[in-house]
Design an enzyme around this catalytic site. Structure first.
Site, PDB file in Angstrom:
ATOM      1  CG  LEU A 115      -1.854  -0.870   0.823  1.00  0.00           C
ATOM      2  CD1 LEU A 115      -2.634  -1.284   2.370  1.00  0.00           C
ATOM      3  CD2 LEU A 115      -3.242  -0.347   0.707  1.00  0.00           C
ATOM      4  CB  SER A 120       0.811   0.028   4.735  1.00  0.00           C
ATOM      5  OG  SER A 120       1.440  -0.993   5.691  1.00  0.00           O
ATOM      6  CG  HIS A 122       3.004  -3.029   8.344  1.00  0.00           C
ATOM      7  ND1 HIS A 122       3.582  -4.214   9.381  1.00  0.00           N
ATOM      8  CD2 HIS A 122       3.011  -3.952   7.641  1.00  0.00           C
ATOM      9  CE1 HIS A 122       3.417  -5.312   9.343  1.00  0.00           C
ATOM     10  NE2 HIS A 122       3.018  -5.084   7.775  1.00  0.00           N
ATOM     11  CG  ASP A 129       3.503  -7.920   8.055  1.00  0.00           C
ATOM     12  OD1 ASP A 129       2.258  -7.982   8.359  1.00  0.00           O
ATOM     13  OD2 ASP A 129       4.962  -7.865   6.541  1.00  0.00           O
ATOM     14  CD  GLU A 172      -0.515  -8.845   2.915  1.00  0.00           C
ATOM     15  OE1 GLU A 172      -0.749  -8.328   4.109  1.00  0.00           O
ATOM     16  OE2 GLU A 172      -0.578  -8.429   2.125  1.00  0.00           O
TER      17      GLU A 172
END
Length: 255
Positions: A115, A120, A122, A129, A172
């Site tokens: 993204l 995102s 993150h 992750d 994911e």
């Protein structure tokens, strides 16, 4: 798990909530339509390689992995319990990323796999992750254990296989997001993605939930400007924005 509100049975006080609260908290929605607000980014972000005393039961892909201290604490507790069941080959491959790191990843991977900066999770600090050193997460014991147990610790699989039309992101099996209890358990029971859960709360306005034998009330409160809201006097509570137009008040009724 849902029910009517108990607000009228709980002694309350009035507090002022600023509009900036919409952009803060564990339930903030980040996707292609809802970017990370500057006030959303978690504070107290630490480099995990500098906290080696906490790296029990999991490894790091590199020495640049960063997470907020509270998320790291919950993750460490989770993998410790997994280890007691013989599931102990976890590795963190990514945590918090700043905008420059996200932009570099987006240019490198392309729109199908990343993204743009600011869109995102993150960039928020509440996602990580998680991999396995044994095999791919969709086949590894670590992946299976997290699918079943991560919600017990406040984490959700953010991009499930059957929710791609809702999340806008491909499956994911490694991407987990911290939303906290009781929300993760409610979402697990109702098989909600975060988008669906927030829409559910906005529609219902108030729900009661019993999680691990403890009762919670979760209320959605629209916020258009600085507002006065009612919060309990004798029970702990948390506030989180939705990154849209409201806040979620979570009251622990049994504390």
């Amino acid at each position: 798990m849902g029910g009517a509100s108990e607000s009228n049975q709980v002694p309350a006080q009035t507090i002022q909530v600023g509009k900036e609260q919409i952009y803060k908290g564990n339930l903030v929605l980040i996707n292609k339509d809802y970017p990370v607000h500057p006030g959303s980014v978690e504070t107290d972000i630490v480099n995990l390689s500098e906290r080696k005393e906490l790296l029990s039961g999991f490894g790091l892909l590199n020495d640049k992995i960063r997470l907020p201290s509270n998320v790291l604490q919950k993750f460490t507790e989770m993998v410790y319990d997994a280890g007691k069941e013989g599931v102990n080959h976890f590795i963190i491959s990514s945590g918090y990323r700043d905008r420059a790191e996200q932009n570099e990843l987006y240019k490198e991977m392309g729109a199908d796999y990343a993204l743009p900066a600011g869109h995102s999770e993150h960039n928020l600090g509440l996602s990580l992750d998680i991999g396995s050193t044994l095999q791919a997460m969709n086949e590894a014991p670590e992946g299976e254990w997290l699918m079943n147990h991560a919600p017990d610790y406040g984490f959700i699989l953010r991009y499930p296989k059957d929710k791609t039309a809702i999340t806008g992101i491909q499956y994911e099996p490694w991407h987990f997001r911290y939303v906290g209890l009781p929300h993760s358990k409610i979402m697990q029971e109702k098989q909600f993605a975060l988008e669906e859960y927030l829409a559910f709360l906005k529609e219902r306005k108030s729900i009661l939930a019993t999680v691990n034998g403890e009762r919670f009330e979760v209320r959605y409160i629209p916020i258009s400007q600085d507002e006065s809201i009612q919060v309990p006097v004798n029970h702990p509570y948390e506030l989180s924005g939705d990154n849209g137009d409201g806040v979620i008040l979570t009251v622990h009724l049994d504390s």
